[in-house]
Scaffold this motif. Structure first.
Motif, PDB file in Angstrom:
ATOM      1  N   SER A 179       0.250  10.820   6.557  1.00 22.03           N
ATOM      2  CA  SER A 179       1.103   9.820   6.543  1.00 22.03           C
ATOM      3  C   SER A 179       2.575  10.127   5.787  1.00 22.03           C
ATOM      4  N   ASP A 180       2.457  10.880   5.087  1.00 20.14           N
ATOM      5  CA  ASP A 180       3.725  11.399   4.458  1.00 20.14           C
ATOM      6  C   ASP A 180       4.796  12.026   5.481  1.00 20.14           C
TER       7      ASP A 180
ATOM      8  N   SER B 191       3.499  15.707  -2.487  1.00 18.49           N
ATOM      9  CA  SER B 191       2.403  15.036  -3.352  1.00 18.49           C
ATOM     10  C   SER B 191       2.453  15.913  -4.376  1.00 18.49           C
TER      11      SER B 191
ATOM     12  N   ALA C 258      -0.803   9.647  -4.776  1.00 20.67           N
ATOM     13  CA  ALA C 258      -2.147   9.132  -4.629  1.00 20.67           C
ATOM     14  C   ALA C 258      -3.138   9.956  -5.371  1.00 20.67           C
ATOM     15  N   HIS C 259      -2.989  11.104  -5.430  1.00 15.47           N
ATOM     16  CA  HIS C 259      -4.183  11.944  -6.212  1.00 15.47           C
ATOM     17  C   HIS C 259      -3.656  12.358  -7.674  1.00 15.47           C
TER      18      HIS C 259
ATOM     19  N   ASP D  20       4.572  11.566  -4.094  1.00 10.82           N
ATOM     20  CA  ASP D  20       3.228  10.891  -3.950  1.00 10.82           C
ATOM     21  C   ASP D  20       2.437  11.152  -4.802  1.00 10.82           C
TER      22      ASP D  20
ATOM     23  N   PHE E 143       0.147  15.524   3.527  1.00 12.80           N
ATOM     24  CA  PHE E 143      -0.838  14.375   3.833  1.00 12.80           C
ATOM     25  C   PHE E 143      -0.231  13.724   5.083  1.00 12.80           C
TER      26      PHE E 143
ATOM     27  N   SER F  63       0.905  -1.143  -0.008  1.00 15.94           N
ATOM     28  CA  SER F  63       0.022   0.052  -0.059  1.00 15.94           C
ATOM     29  C   SER F  63       0.975   1.229   0.139  1.00 15.94           C
ATOM     30  N   LEU F  64       0.438   2.290  -0.168  1.00 17.47           N
ATOM     31  CA  LEU F  64       1.192   3.643  -0.347  1.00 17.47           C
ATOM     32  C   LEU F  64       2.206   3.891   0.746  1.00 17.47           C
ATOM     33  N   THR F  65       1.554   4.041   2.054  1.00 13.74           N
ATOM     34  CA  THR F  65       2.609   4.173   2.994  1.00 13.74           C
ATOM     35  C   THR F  65       3.536   3.293   3.195  1.00 13.74           C
TER      36      THR F  65
ATOM     37  N   CYS G 264      -1.466   5.145  -4.346  1.00 13.57           N
ATOM     38  CA  CYS G 264      -2.527   3.934  -3.987  1.00 13.57           C
ATOM     39  C   CYS G 264      -3.343   3.653  -5.293  1.00 13.57           C
TER      40      CYS G 264
ATOM     41  N   TYR H 143      -6.723   2.938  -4.937  1.00 10.47           N
ATOM     42  CA  TYR H 143      -8.274   3.104  -4.520  1.00 10.47           C
ATOM     43  C   TYR H 143      -8.982   4.521  -5.000  1.00 10.47           C
ATOM     44  N   LYS H 144      -8.204   5.251  -5.399  1.00 10.80           N
ATOM     45  CA  LYS H 144      -8.892   6.527  -5.521  1.00 10.80           C
ATOM     46  C   LYS H 144      -9.106   6.498  -7.130  1.00 10.80           C
TER      47      LYS H 144
END
Ligand code: PLP
Length: 441
Positions: free
Chosen positions: A139-140, A192, A223-224, A221, A137, A108-110, A244, A246-247
């Motif tokens: 987690s980062d 990000s 993610a987005h 990152d 974010f 997973s991302l993290t 990740c 799931y987005k």
């Protein structure tokens, strides 16, 4: 007349744009939540993408083969599990602008971020600082801080957060000035690519080049960003990236993440990486070599054998992107987000009491399929009203409504529906709270 009523020019334009949309048929490939039996307009794909209909059958196929073949499935399943992740690499590579050997679907991302920080945050002497965005974010931030401490260093001397309001887009010039000022104290820029709160899409090549000029590395990152904006990680000379799925990638809650490692690092035996048997060269993996022989690709960061059930969903989702192509998705995304922006701007002008402010940059080059909006004191009430109208957006502290018209399954008429719900809120709010005054127009 209402701005977004059935006879309005917005509805007419939206119908025309939907009729001309070459990606329109993808909409039917997804399931979506309903309210009172009516499908919702879904604008939260930047948080959790919709479920592709084919995901269920893909998981069932793996379960069937597990039942029928058991251990033999590793080599004899229709898509053998032993190299399942390898088949996904070309699809991921297309999305991030990389070669297939530079990307891997795993963890997973993290978790992937930690693996990357082990390899690419190597503080030494005065070069020990990590530069982060303001309000990056959590987690980062946590991951970066934990690596600083892992090296026996102090957060206060190693983590530099850009000094800027987290609710305003940041200019690349500010980032570059800071990189230059940190100079030889800077070990790593980690940011990000698309900021989760403002939706700003940063200039990855320019910032990466600035980091390299002072002798630092640059990691991103995504993610987005992945499946949302065009990316060319290899040509941009990015050192690593993590994401990740799931987005925007619609691969299910907690779906498998991914990582990019530039070839110059992946093929360099001196690049330190945490080792596990799945990162070993597959040619010798089952001869059980005594010591780690990393495969010279991003695959060498894999620790464990691949989660095939989750990857089966990921495969379905990535194949949709392959068919749609990022180029066409981006074209639609720019139009759709622009249409949303125009509508929100007009609603903001017509109903100043709502205090609508768009936080996301106005230029399409600096954003993807997300507009972050603040409505003064009314953000949360507006968010709740939209949900009751079957318009799903999300809310982030302190008062930001994030609206993500993901082009794979969002129509222009969905945007009109959102606009109607906002206008209804405006009219009702004024009626209830403002001496019964309803604007005439
Ligand atoms: C920008 C960003 N980074 C990191 C994460 C953490 O992702 P994960 O829980 O998959 O590790 C998220 C989750 O939404 C995110 O938006």
């Amino acid at each position: 007349m209402a701005i977004v009523g059935p006879e309005s020019s917005y509805a007419e334009r939206a119908q025309r744009a939907d009729a001309a949309d070459v990606l329109a048929s993808f909409r039917e490939e997804f399931l979506r939540p309903t309210r009172g039996g009516v499908p919702c307009a879904y604008f939260a794909g930047n948080s959790l993408g919709l479920m592709p209909r084919k995901a269920r059958a893909a998981v069932e196929d793996v379960l069937t083969e597990w039942g029928d073949l058991a251990v033999e499935g590793h080599m004899h399943a229709r898509q053998p599990w032993y190299r399942y992740h390898e088949d996904l690499a070309p699809l991921l590579a297309e999305l991030v602008g990389a070669a297939s050997d530079e990307v891997v679907a795993m963890n997973s991302l993290t978790v992937n971020l930690h693996l990357m920080l082990v390899s690419f945050y190597r503080p030494s002497g005065r070069r020990r600082k990590i530069l982060l965005l303001p309000e990056e974010f959590p987690s980062d931030r946590y991951a970066a801080e934990s690596h600083v401490r892992w090296h026996g260093l102090e957060r206060s001397e190693c983590i530099v957060e850009l000094d800027h309001s987290p609710l305003e887009p940041i200019s690349p010039a500010t980032i570059i000035e800071t990189i230059e000022a940190l100079g030889e104290e800077l070990a790593l820029v980690h940011m990000s690519a698309v900021h989760y709160l403002t939706g700003q899409f940063l200039d990855i090549p320019t910032i990466t080049a600035a980091a390299h000029r002072v002798g630092a590395l640059a990691g991103w990152d995504l993610a987005h960003a992945i499946g949302n904006v065009p990316l060319h990680l290899h040509d941009w000379d990015v050192d690593y990236a993590v994401w990740c799925s799931y987005k925007y990638l619609n691969s299910g809650p907690g779906g498998v993440g991914g990582a990019f490692v530039h070839r110059r690092h992946a093929q360099n035996p001196a690049t330190l990486r945490l080792a596990g048997w799945w990162g070993n060269d597959p040619a010798t993996r089952f001869s059980m070599p005594q010591w780690f022989e990393p495969v010279p690709s991003a695959d060498s960061w894999q620790l464990s054998n691949a989660p095939v059930l989750a990857l089966a969903v990921h495969r379905v989702a990535l194949e949709q992107f392959h068919r749609a192509t990022m180029e066409r998705l981006r074209q639609k995304s720019v139009l759709l987000t622009g249409f949303l922006e125009e509508l929100l701007t007009e609603l903001g002008r017509a109903y100043p009491e709502l205090g609508i402010t768009i936080v996301t940059p106005r230029s399409p080059e600096e954003r993807g399929a997300q507009l972050s909006v603040r409505c003064a004191a009314l953000s949360h009430a507006m968010y709740e009203h939209l949900l009751t109208r079957g318009v799903i957006v999300d809310f982030r502290k302190p008062d930001v409504i994030r609206i993500a018209p993901a082009p794979l399954y969002t129509s222009f008429m969905d945007v009109v529906r959102l606009g109607r719900a906002i206008e209804e809120f405006a009219l009702r709010h004024l009626t209830d709270h403002d001496d019964g005054r309803v604007p005439t127009r």
